[in-house]
Write a protein that holds these residues in place. Sequence first.
Motif, mmCIF file in Angstrom:
data_model
loop_
_atom_site.group_PDB
_atom_site.id
_atom_site.type_symbol
_atom_site.label_atom_id
_atom_site.label_comp_id
_atom_site.label_asym_id
_atom_site.label_seq_id
_atom_site.Cartn_x
_atom_site.Cartn_y
_atom_site.Cartn_z
ATOM 1 N N THR A 114 0.628 -1.277 -0.283
ATOM 2 C CA THR A 114 0.045 -0.246 -0.356
ATOM 3 C C THR A 114 0.840 1.525 0.037
ATOM 4 O OG1 THR A 114 -1.784 -0.864 1.209
ATOM 5 C CG2 THR A 114 -1.939 0.980 1.309
ATOM 6 N N GLU A 159 -7.119 3.037 10.065
ATOM 7 C CA GLU A 159 -6.749 3.260 8.477
ATOM 8 C C GLU A 159 -4.577 3.221 8.921
ATOM 9 O OE1 GLU A 159 -11.079 3.774 7.974
ATOM 10 O OE2 GLU A 159 -9.426 4.276 9.455
ATOM 11 N N GLN A 204 -9.253 0.377 -0.101
ATOM 12 C CA GLN A 204 -8.853 -1.127 0.558
ATOM 13 C C GLN A 204 -9.133 -1.542 2.135
ATOM 14 O OE1 GLN A 204 -4.546 -0.857 0.115
ATOM 15 N NE2 GLN A 204 -3.973 -1.004 -1.474
ATOM 16 N N GLU A 207 -10.520 -3.942 2.612
ATOM 17 C CA GLU A 207 -10.183 -5.248 3.658
ATOM 18 C C GLU A 207 -8.854 -4.880 4.649
ATOM 19 O OE1 GLU A 207 -8.324 -4.516 -0.335
ATOM 20 O OE2 GLU A 207 -10.005 -4.175 0.317
ATOM 21 N N ARG A 208 -7.841 -4.557 3.825
ATOM 22 C CA ARG A 208 -7.333 -3.750 4.740
ATOM 23 C C ARG A 208 -7.116 -3.684 6.207
ATOM 24 N NH1 ARG A 208 -1.759 -4.255 0.503
ATOM 25 N NH2 ARG A 208 -2.876 -5.894 -1.350
#
Length: 358
Positions: free
Chosen positions: A44, A220, A263, A265-266
């Motif tokens: 990422t 996050e 993202q 799901e991460r």
Amino acid sequence: MSPPLPLRPALIAAAGYKSSYVPKTPDEIKLNHNESALDVDPATKSAILAKLLEEPWHRYDDPDGLRLRHALARATGWPEAGIALGHGANELVQRLMWALDSRSVVVTPSPDYYVYTRAAQVAGLTVRSLPLLHEGAHFSLDIEGLLQAPQGQPAALFLSWPNNPTGCLFDRGQILQLAQRFAGLVIVDEAYFAYSHATLQPELPSLPNLVLLRTLAKAEALAGVRLGYLLANVDLVSELNKLSPPYPHGILETVAAEVVLAQGERTQARVAETLAQRQAMAEALRLMGIESLESSGNFLLLHLGDEQPAALEALAQAHIAVRDLGRVGQWHGCLRLSVGTPVANARAVAALASLFPA
């Protein structure tokens, strides 16, 4: 003699912010600021950097934060016009304080996130703090007390949900009752909602006085990027944005948020790992006889009683930084422990085991 500085008395009287964290050793473990113990993954980060290389660095970024607000609108399902942006949620707290009528009373539970009180004092506002109600290890809000704002004065209620530093997730009905009955703005700080899965966002359309604070610093894992936001009715956001400086955001915030929010799901995987580690650490402490409150955040509040100073020393000897709450009124003997990595948590438990053998 130099002339006196033309500064507001409330600013001069207020204490400046001083971080509680001063690194003492290269291997020190930070379990004191409720950051994500898990960093954004390398793939990422690479995606963020690659996207940054495509951006023009010689131009100011989007002056109205349209790209950022669009990404957040997609992630939250709330309209872009009802989203305000800040360099962390703390800046939005300050902006709200400056937006309030100068006669306003800021009402908040105690204990709660210290920034509410500090920002109100710097803005020259009156603060009214009410202790949490508690019976044993169960804590709740003094609903009637919080609702008794001084007559004839504008007011704003600030509270974190889940509560920081206790981790308690107060009954949703209580929070909703406050939002419905309080005669003023109600600002609910949902910094930890990704861990608690509790939010008042569905109530926003019917409650024009309700404001929800959020951050990308926790689940996050973007604490270093400094990006917070709030959700509120469009008219209120329009007024708050008048306090925003021109071009308030850089391309790093914009790009990092766009990539990370896409993202989800991460983020969910990081949250799941954090919750598992929180449960494992709470159980290990329980087996040692250390009481921790049931937490809905990424941290635990420990009750250590008279052993608290010795526990702080043992943790310091193990190069572990934690949040000392031992001198905060009814919280004598308490400390707050952020959930870290498995290795960090094991070191913290081992440090305490010398004082609390199983």
